[in-house]
Design an enzyme around this catalytic site. Structure first.
Site, PDB file in Angstrom:
ATOM      1  N   PRO A   1       0.834  -1.212   0.000  1.00 40.14           N
ATOM      2  CA  PRO A   1       0.000   0.000   0.000  1.00 40.14           C
ATOM      3  C   PRO A   1       0.867   1.259   0.000  1.00 40.14           C
ATOM      4  O   PRO A   1       1.973   1.255   0.551  1.00 40.14           O
ATOM      5  CB  PRO A   1      -0.803  -0.097   1.306  1.00 40.14           C
ATOM      6  CG  PRO A   1      -0.161  -1.138   2.134  1.00 40.14           C
ATOM      7  CD  PRO A   1       0.719  -1.978   1.252  1.00 40.14           C
ATOM      8  N   ASP A   2       0.388   2.334  -0.654  1.00 38.64           N
ATOM      9  CA  ASP A   2       1.129   3.593  -0.560  1.00 38.64           C
ATOM     10  C   ASP A   2       0.710   4.307   0.718  1.00 38.64           C
ATOM     11  O   ASP A   2      -0.032   3.767   1.548  1.00 38.64           O
ATOM     12  CB  ASP A   2       0.975   4.444  -1.835  1.00 38.64           C
ATOM     13  CG  ASP A   2      -0.453   4.897  -2.084  1.00 38.64           C
ATOM     14  OD1 ASP A   2      -1.279   4.787  -1.166  1.00 38.64           O
ATOM     15  OD2 ASP A   2      -0.739   5.371  -3.199  1.00 38.64           O
ATOM     16  N   PHE A   3       1.204   5.539   0.891  1.00 37.25           N
ATOM     17  CA  PHE A   3       0.932   6.239   2.143  1.00 37.25           C
ATOM     18  C   PHE A   3      -0.336   7.083   2.072  1.00 37.25           C
ATOM     19  O   PHE A   3      -1.090   7.161   3.026  1.00 37.25           O
ATOM     20  CB  PHE A   3       2.118   7.141   2.492  1.00 37.25           C
ATOM     21  CG  PHE A   3       3.222   6.424   3.230  1.00 37.25           C
ATOM     22  CD1 PHE A   3       3.103   5.092   3.577  1.00 37.25           C
ATOM     23  CD2 PHE A   3       4.371   7.100   3.603  1.00 37.25           C
ATOM     24  CE1 PHE A   3       4.108   4.439   4.270  1.00 37.25           C
ATOM     25  CE2 PHE A   3       5.386   6.466   4.295  1.00 37.25           C
ATOM     26  CZ  PHE A   3       5.258   5.129   4.628  1.00 37.25           C
ATOM     27  N   ARG A   4      -0.552   7.746   0.916  1.00 38.50           N
ATOM     28  CA  ARG A   4      -1.558   8.811   0.922  1.00 38.50           C
ATOM     29  C   ARG A   4      -2.821   8.519   0.128  1.00 38.50           C
ATOM     30  O   ARG A   4      -3.761   9.303   0.170  1.00 38.50           O
ATOM     31  CB  ARG A   4      -0.916  10.116   0.420  1.00 38.50           C
ATOM     32  CG  ARG A   4       0.096  10.635   1.400  1.00 38.50           C
ATOM     33  CD  ARG A   4       0.835  11.851   0.916  1.00 38.50           C
ATOM     34  NE  ARG A   4       1.818  12.248   1.914  1.00 38.50           N
ATOM     35  CZ  ARG A   4       2.980  11.648   2.115  1.00 38.50           C
ATOM     36  NH1 ARG A   4       3.335  10.641   1.355  1.00 38.50           N
ATOM     37  NH2 ARG A   4       3.797  12.054   3.071  1.00 38.50           N
TER      38      ARG A   4
ATOM     39  N   ASP B   1      11.583  -0.580  -0.907  1.00 40.11           N
ATOM     40  CA  ASP B   1      11.151  -1.970  -1.068  1.00 40.11           C
ATOM     41  C   ASP B   1      12.065  -2.839  -1.916  1.00 40.11           C
ATOM     42  O   ASP B   1      11.792  -4.020  -2.118  1.00 40.11           O
ATOM     43  CB  ASP B   1       9.717  -2.008  -1.629  1.00 40.11           C
ATOM     44  CG  ASP B   1       9.586  -1.243  -2.950  1.00 40.11           C
ATOM     45  OD1 ASP B   1      10.582  -1.130  -3.693  1.00 40.11           O
ATOM     46  OD2 ASP B   1       8.475  -0.760  -3.232  1.00 40.11           O
TER      47      ASP B   1
ATOM     48  N   ASN C   1      11.284   4.823  -2.676  1.00 41.97           N
ATOM     49  CA  ASN C   1      10.829   3.561  -2.094  1.00 41.97           C
ATOM     50  C   ASN C   1      11.954   2.826  -1.384  1.00 41.97           C
ATOM     51  O   ASN C   1      13.125   2.985  -1.710  1.00 41.97           O
ATOM     52  CB  ASN C   1      10.218   2.669  -3.173  1.00 41.97           C
ATOM     53  CG  ASN C   1       8.954   3.278  -3.737  1.00 41.97           C
ATOM     54  OD1 ASN C   1       8.391   4.179  -3.123  1.00 41.97           O
ATOM     55  ND2 ASN C   1       8.516   2.804  -4.881  1.00 41.97           N
TER      56      ASN C   1
ATOM     57  N   HIS D   1      15.517   7.089   0.421  1.00 42.66           N
ATOM     58  CA  HIS D   1      15.026   6.787   1.766  1.00 42.66           C
ATOM     59  C   HIS D   1      15.540   5.444   2.287  1.00 42.66           C
ATOM     60  O   HIS D   1      14.941   4.860   3.185  1.00 42.66           O
ATOM     61  CB  HIS D   1      13.493   6.827   1.786  1.00 42.66           C
ATOM     62  CG  HIS D   1      12.944   8.199   1.496  1.00 42.66           C
ATOM     63  ND1 HIS D   1      11.665   8.425   1.061  1.00 42.66           N
ATOM     64  CD2 HIS D   1      13.517   9.418   1.584  1.00 42.66           C
ATOM     65  CE1 HIS D   1      11.473   9.731   0.883  1.00 42.66           C
ATOM     66  NE2 HIS D   1      12.595  10.352   1.186  1.00 42.66           N
TER      67      HIS D   1
HETATM   68  P1  NAD Z   1       2.413   8.673  -1.735  1.00 47.11           P
HETATM   69  O1  NAD Z   1       1.777   7.563  -0.981  1.00 47.11           O
HETATM   70  O2  NAD Z   1       2.436  10.016  -1.129  1.00 47.11           O
HETATM   71  O3  NAD Z   1       1.758   8.806  -3.181  1.00 47.11           O
HETATM   72  C1  NAD Z   1       1.591   7.714  -4.032  1.00 47.11           C
HETATM   73  C2  NAD Z   1       1.014   8.243  -5.338  1.00 47.11           C
HETATM   74  O4  NAD Z   1       0.970   7.163  -6.250  1.00 47.11           O
HETATM   75  C3  NAD Z   1      -0.406   8.788  -5.195  1.00 47.11           C
HETATM   76  O5  NAD Z   1      -0.484  10.059  -5.800  1.00 47.11           O
HETATM   77  C4  NAD Z   1      -1.276   7.757  -5.941  1.00 47.11           C
HETATM   78  O6  NAD Z   1      -2.347   8.366  -6.638  1.00 47.11           O
HETATM   79  C5  NAD Z   1      -0.281   7.173  -6.906  1.00 47.11           C
HETATM   80  N1  NAD Z   1      -0.546   5.771  -7.268  1.00 47.11           N
HETATM   81  C6  NAD Z   1      -0.948   4.763  -6.450  1.00 47.11           C
HETATM   82  N2  NAD Z   1      -1.020   3.603  -7.152  1.00 47.11           N
HETATM   83  C7  NAD Z   1      -0.672   3.910  -8.422  1.00 47.11           C
HETATM   84  C8  NAD Z   1      -0.550   3.130  -9.614  1.00 47.11           C
HETATM   85  N3  NAD Z   1      -0.820   1.829  -9.648  1.00 47.11           N
HETATM   86  N4  NAD Z   1      -0.150   3.770 -10.738  1.00 47.11           N
HETATM   87  C9  NAD Z   1       0.111   5.117 -10.765  1.00 47.11           C
HETATM   88  N5  NAD Z   1       0.000   5.897  -9.656  1.00 47.11           N
HETATM   89  C10 NAD Z   1      -0.367   5.292  -8.500  1.00 47.11           C
HETATM   90  O7  NAD Z   1       3.877   8.176  -2.097  1.00 47.11           O
HETATM   91  P2  NAD Z   1       5.235   8.949  -2.163  1.00 47.11           P
HETATM   92  O8  NAD Z   1       5.088  10.229  -2.922  1.00 47.11           O
HETATM   93  O9  NAD Z   1       6.242   7.952  -2.620  1.00 47.11           O
HETATM   94  O10 NAD Z   1       5.547   9.316  -0.655  1.00 47.11           O
HETATM   95  C11 NAD Z   1       5.447   8.366   0.343  1.00 47.11           C
HETATM   96  C12 NAD Z   1       6.713   8.143   1.128  1.00 47.11           C
HETATM   97  O11 NAD Z   1       6.590   6.910   1.796  1.00 47.11           O
HETATM   98  C13 NAD Z   1       7.910   7.990   0.263  1.00 47.11           C
HETATM   99  O12 NAD Z   1       8.842   8.836   0.750  1.00 47.11           O
HETATM  100  C14 NAD Z   1       8.352   6.533   0.408  1.00 47.11           C
HETATM  101  O13 NAD Z   1       9.660   6.480   0.945  1.00 47.11           O
HETATM  102  C15 NAD Z   1       7.524   5.934   1.478  1.00 47.11           C
HETATM  103  N6  NAD Z   1       6.809   4.680   1.104  1.00 47.11           N
HETATM  104  C16 NAD Z   1       7.459   3.709   0.427  1.00 47.11           C
HETATM  105  C17 NAD Z   1       6.782   2.554   0.062  1.00 47.11           C
HETATM  106  C18 NAD Z   1       7.535   1.510  -0.707  1.00 47.11           C
HETATM  107  O14 NAD Z   1       8.753   1.402  -0.560  1.00 47.11           O
HETATM  108  N7  NAD Z   1       6.878   0.725  -1.555  1.00 47.11           N
HETATM  109  C19 NAD Z   1       5.440   2.380   0.381  1.00 47.11           C
HETATM  110  C20 NAD Z   1       4.795   3.399   1.099  1.00 47.11           C
HETATM  111  C21 NAD Z   1       5.501   4.559   1.435  1.00 47.11           C
END
Ligand code: NAD
Length: 261
Positions: free
Chosen positions: A38-41, A110, A108, A127
């Site tokens: 899952p993403d954060f926002r 991951d 990321n 990060h």
């Molecule tokens: P965010 O959660 O702020 O934003 C994610 C964005 O991706 C959103 O705007 C969303 O609309 C978009 N999105 C989601 N699924 C998508 C898809 N399938 N295709 C296209 N767009 C999609 O993420 P951020 O800007 O990376 O900031 C979050 C912080 O948290 C980062 O600094 C990161 O280090 C960390 N984080 C990392 C992971 C990971 O490593 N996978 C996961 C969660 C958070």
């Protein structure tokens, strides 16, 4: 976005890639949602369930309860499972094989770009990377797999086996500085590229989000592939409000056709 728009915009992006000498990708949590992380926002994202204020570096090092939350709610769960790269990660790795990748700058943690086959020296991790864990007292390193096994066997807050010190994943937490050398390199690569492609980031976390701005200031073209709006949308020459996996696969296929591979 209708199919014709998508077709035109992926075609335009493929042309930009073919005609650029230095292509940089800037990726965020959204590129990995299709891998099940899952993403954060986004709606349903991590911060709808947890309060970011509980997850700062300062709290992690000073409160056992905060460390317990980190290990039990973040690192022991979904993020630490064996997620696999998805078509978007593989498409970028394919562009590297075609000689069309300068580097990937990622927010990321991951490890999925490397797992997809992008060489480690072309992945700039702003990060950190959660595959490894270090003791803050004696510096001993562990793999996340080792620590995950201890969590699975019931430990709530793993501590260093050598000195009892605090164990922390090798990632940048809220309130912690970014690794200076990586940020310097990422800044230079952003300023020197011809094309910067953002995938899956709200571009809301600074200083990482300055990088696309540096690229645009220096004259590069900006492409954004993201499901929701970002503060940089008006600077993009191509804005693809579409899912990363299918979009990047389509773009890379077109690049392959154009370079005759
Ligand atoms: P965010 O959660 O702020 O934003 C994610 C964005 O991706 C959103 O705007 C969303 O609309 C978009 N999105 C989601 N699924 C998508 C898809 N399938 N295709 C296209 N767009 C999609 O993420 P951020 O800007 O990376 O900031 C979050 C912080 O948290 C980062 O600094 C990161 O280090 C960390 N984080 C990392 C992971 C990971 O490593 N996978 C996961 C969660 C958070």
């Amino acid at each position: 976005m209708d199919n014709q728009d998508l077709e035109d915009l992926t075609e335009r992006t493929a042309e930009l890639i073919v005609n650029s000498a230095k292509v940089v990708f800037f990726t965020g949590a959204g590129i990995s949602t299709e891998s099940g992380i899952p993403d954060f926002r986004s709606p349903g994202g991590i911060w709808e369930r947890l309060d970011p204020a509980d997850f700062t570096y300062q709290k992690f090092v000073s409160h056992r309860e905060s460390r317990r939350k980190h290990w039990q709610l973040l690192w022991g769960g979904r993020m630490a499972e064996d997620a696999k790269p998805n078509p978007a990660h593989f498409a970028i790795a394919e562009l590297d094989r075609l000689g069309k990748l300068d580097c990937v700058i990622t927010q990321n943690i991951d490890n999925l770009h490397r797992q997809a086959g992008v060489p480690a020296d072309k992945v700039l991790e702003l990060h950190g990377n959660m595959q490894s864990v270090s003791c803050l007292k004696c510096g001993r390193h562990y793999s996340m797999m080792q620590i995950k096994a201890r969590l699975d066997s019931g430990e709530e807050i793993p501590e260093c086996e050598t000195c009892g010190g605090i164990l922390k994943p090798d990632i940048v937490m809220f309130g912690e500085a970014l690794p200076e050398a990586v940020l310097r390199e990422a800044t230079a690569r952003s300023r020197e590229c011809d094309l910067l492609i953002v995938i899956g980031s709200t571009l809301a976390v600074y200083p990482a989000a300055y990088l696309p701005a540096y690229a645009v200031e220096a004259g590069a073209s900006l492409v954004i592939i993201n499901l929701s709006p970002t503060p940089f949308d008006r600077d993009a020459v191509v804005l693809l409000r579409a899912k990363a996996g299918e979009t990047m696969s389509a773009i890379t296929e077109k690049v392959m056709e154009k370079v005759g591979s």
